[in-house]
Design a protein around this motif. Structure first.
Motif, PDB file in Angstrom:
ATOM      1  N   LEU A 187       0.822  -1.204   0.000  1.00 45.61           N
ATOM      2  CA  LEU A 187       0.000   0.000   0.000  1.00 45.61           C
ATOM      3  C   LEU A 187       0.859   1.258   0.000  1.00 45.61           C
ATOM      4  O   LEU A 187       1.893   1.328   0.667  1.00 45.61           O
ATOM      5  CB  LEU A 187      -0.916   0.021   1.224  1.00 45.61           C
ATOM      6  CG  LEU A 187      -1.963  -1.081   1.326  1.00 45.61           C
ATOM      7  CD1 LEU A 187      -2.860  -0.851   2.535  1.00 45.61           C
ATOM      8  CD2 LEU A 187      -2.803  -1.154   0.054  1.00 45.61           C
ATOM      9  N   GLY A 188       0.408   2.254  -0.738  1.00 50.95           N
ATOM     10  CA  GLY A 188       1.082   3.537  -0.758  1.00 50.95           C
ATOM     11  C   GLY A 188       0.493   4.502   0.249  1.00 50.95           C
ATOM     12  O   GLY A 188      -0.578   4.262   0.817  1.00 50.95           O
ATOM     13  N   ASP A 189       1.184   5.624   0.475  1.00 53.18           N
ATOM     14  CA  ASP A 189       0.665   6.633   1.396  1.00 53.18           C
ATOM     15  C   ASP A 189      -0.076   7.710   0.608  1.00 53.18           C
ATOM     16  O   ASP A 189      -0.194   7.654  -0.613  1.00 53.18           O
ATOM     17  CB  ASP A 189       1.789   7.230   2.245  1.00 53.18           C
ATOM     18  CG  ASP A 189       2.873   7.922   1.417  1.00 53.18           C
ATOM     19  OD1 ASP A 189       2.619   8.269   0.243  1.00 53.18           O
ATOM     20  OD2 ASP A 189       3.980   8.118   1.952  1.00 53.18           O
ATOM     21  N   ALA A 190      -0.593   8.692   1.331  1.00 53.77           N
ATOM     22  CA  ALA A 190      -1.449   9.705   0.711  1.00 53.77           C
ATOM     23  C   ALA A 190      -0.733  10.523  -0.363  1.00 53.77           C
ATOM     24  O   ALA A 190      -1.366  11.033  -1.285  1.00 53.77           O
ATOM     25  CB  ALA A 190      -2.014  10.633   1.790  1.00 53.77           C
ATOM     26  N   ALA A 191       0.593  10.623  -0.253  1.00 62.60           N
ATOM     27  CA  ALA A 191       1.339  11.417  -1.225  1.00 62.60           C
ATOM     28  C   ALA A 191       1.320  10.796  -2.612  1.00 62.60           C
ATOM     29  O   ALA A 191       1.525  11.494  -3.615  1.00 62.60           O
ATOM     30  CB  ALA A 191       2.791  11.586  -0.750  1.00 62.60           C
ATOM     31  N   ILE A 192       1.062   9.489  -2.696  1.00 62.60           N
ATOM     32  CA  ILE A 192       1.122   8.802  -3.983  1.00 62.60           C
ATOM     33  C   ILE A 192      -0.192   8.115  -4.350  1.00 62.60           C
ATOM     34  O   ILE A 192      -0.456   7.842  -5.526  1.00 62.60           O
ATOM     35  CB  ILE A 192       2.286   7.765  -3.987  1.00 62.60           C
ATOM     36  CG1 ILE A 192       2.492   7.160  -5.384  1.00 62.60           C
ATOM     37  CG2 ILE A 192       2.049   6.665  -2.968  1.00 62.60           C
ATOM     38  CD1 ILE A 192       2.917   8.154  -6.436  1.00 62.60           C
ATOM     39  N   ASN A 193      -1.060   7.852  -3.374  1.00 66.38           N
ATOM     40  CA  ASN A 193      -2.224   6.988  -3.631  1.00 66.38           C
ATOM     41  C   ASN A 193      -3.503   7.719  -4.020  1.00 66.38           C
ATOM     42  O   ASN A 193      -4.596   7.159  -3.929  1.00 66.38           O
ATOM     43  CB  ASN A 193      -2.478   6.084  -2.411  1.00 66.38           C
ATOM     44  CG  ASN A 193      -3.138   6.829  -1.259  1.00 66.38           C
ATOM     45  OD1 ASN A 193      -3.375   8.042  -1.309  1.00 66.38           O
ATOM     46  ND2 ASN A 193      -3.429   6.100  -0.193  1.00 66.38           N
ATOM     47  N   GLY A 194      -3.383   8.977  -4.443  1.00 63.01           N
ATOM     48  CA  GLY A 194      -4.569   9.742  -4.814  1.00 63.01           C
ATOM     49  C   GLY A 194      -5.062  10.636  -3.699  1.00 63.01           C
ATOM     50  O   GLY A 194      -6.141  11.210  -3.783  1.00 63.01           O
ATOM     51  N   ASP A 195      -4.276  10.761  -2.621  1.00 63.94           N
ATOM     52  CA  ASP A 195      -4.588  11.587  -1.458  1.00 63.94           C
ATOM     53  C   ASP A 195      -5.707  10.990  -0.612  1.00 63.94           C
ATOM     54  O   ASP A 195      -6.702  11.638  -0.295  1.00 63.94           O
ATOM     55  CB  ASP A 195      -4.942  13.022  -1.859  1.00 63.94           C
ATOM     56  CG  ASP A 195      -4.863  13.990  -0.674  1.00 63.94           C
ATOM     57  OD1 ASP A 195      -3.889  13.903   0.089  1.00 63.94           O
ATOM     58  OD2 ASP A 195      -5.792  14.810  -0.514  1.00 63.94           O
ATOM     59  N   TYR A 196      -5.524   9.725  -0.249  1.00 60.51           N
ATOM     60  CA  TYR A 196      -6.429   9.022   0.655  1.00 60.51           C
ATOM     61  C   TYR A 196      -5.635   8.441   1.824  1.00 60.51           C
ATOM     62  O   TYR A 196      -4.435   8.189   1.696  1.00 60.51           O
ATOM     63  CB  TYR A 196      -7.104   7.847  -0.057  1.00 60.51           C
ATOM     64  CG  TYR A 196      -8.032   8.203  -1.175  1.00 60.51           C
ATOM     65  CD1 TYR A 196      -9.353   8.574  -0.921  1.00 60.51           C
ATOM     66  CD2 TYR A 196      -7.601   8.137  -2.507  1.00 60.51           C
ATOM     67  CE1 TYR A 196     -10.221   8.869  -1.967  1.00 60.51           C
ATOM     68  CE2 TYR A 196      -8.460   8.440  -3.548  1.00 60.51           C
ATOM     69  CZ  TYR A 196      -9.774   8.811  -3.269  1.00 60.51           C
ATOM     70  OH  TYR A 196     -10.623   9.112  -4.306  1.00 60.51           O
TER      71      TYR A 196
END
Length: 225
Positions: free
Chosen positions: A172-181
């Motif tokens: 899983l990615g963080d908010a900086a990369i995942n569409g801001d979620y």
């Protein structure tokens, strides 16, 4: 062929997207629909507030994973023009199941499959790094989509790479990369990709919902929550 029945019969036991050592007692359903009054008290456009809501919910339920969202009508997408680009055609009905957990969480292939496509979908509110696997079981071909991953998940990936059932496909990615979620996995089943590669609509509007319900059946047919 009844595609939904076919999917359900693939396995008599639940298929795993996360570490199988996490007991099912630590999974809790979560309601992120527009009818959830608790959500109206926070600004879901702010990832900090939304993330705190998710974290508090997990603590309150002594859980490590929150899941749900198939065909949920959500207000989350009002913040982004990407879902509201056509007049009277707001896309706000969720077509997958989300699993909410911290960034860096490993994601595993629920079934053997090969990489059909991958892409960093960078629209605001979009999937971010995404992988689509192609499956062929008993002569039936279908696809599964994994959205909101880390950049590392697709950095060295190649079309046609095969993943065995239970093999790690990404994280899983963080908010900086995942569409801001807040960190989570969007998992979706797709019968016909309609020419898409590394992307496919994960949110529908009311006018085309019947098509998407048929083309993107409930992921719980595989996950069996």
């Amino acid at each position: 062929m009844d595609f939904s029945k076919f999917l359900y019969n693939i396995s008599s036991v639940p298929l795993n997207l996360l570490d199988e050592s996490i007991p099912k007692s630590k999974y809790v359903p979560i309601d992120l629909s527009e009818s959830n009054q608790e959500l109206k008290a926070i600004d879901v456009s702010l990832v900090s507030e939304f993330g705190q809501f998710i974290n508090n919910y997990l603590k309150e339920h002594d859980a490590v994973v929150a899941y749900g969202g198939y065909l949920e009508e959500r207000n989350l997408y009002k913040r982004s023009a990407y879902f509201n680009s056509q007049a009277n055609q707001e896309r706000n009905i969720h077509l997958g199941i989300d699993l909410w957990r911290e960034d860096g969480t490993s994601i595993y292939a629920p079934l053997e499959g090969e990489v059909q496509g991958f892409k960093n979908n960078t629209n605001y509110g979009d999937y971010g790094p995404t992988i689509i696997l192609k499956h062929n079981i008993s002569g039936v071909t279908f696809y599964t989509l994994y959205g909101h991953l880390s950049l590392a998940s697709i950095k060295t990936l190649q079309i046609g790479k095969t993943f065995k059932q239970g093999e790690k496909i990404g994280a899983l990615g963080d908010a900086a990369i995942n569409g801001d979620y807040p960190p989570h996995l969007h998992f979706q089943i797709i019968k016909d990709l309609q020419g898409f590669t590394g992307d496919y609509p994960g949110v529908a509007n009311k006018d085309n919902l019947e098509f998407y319900k048929e083309n993107c059946p409930n992921p719980n047919l595989l996950l069996k929550f």
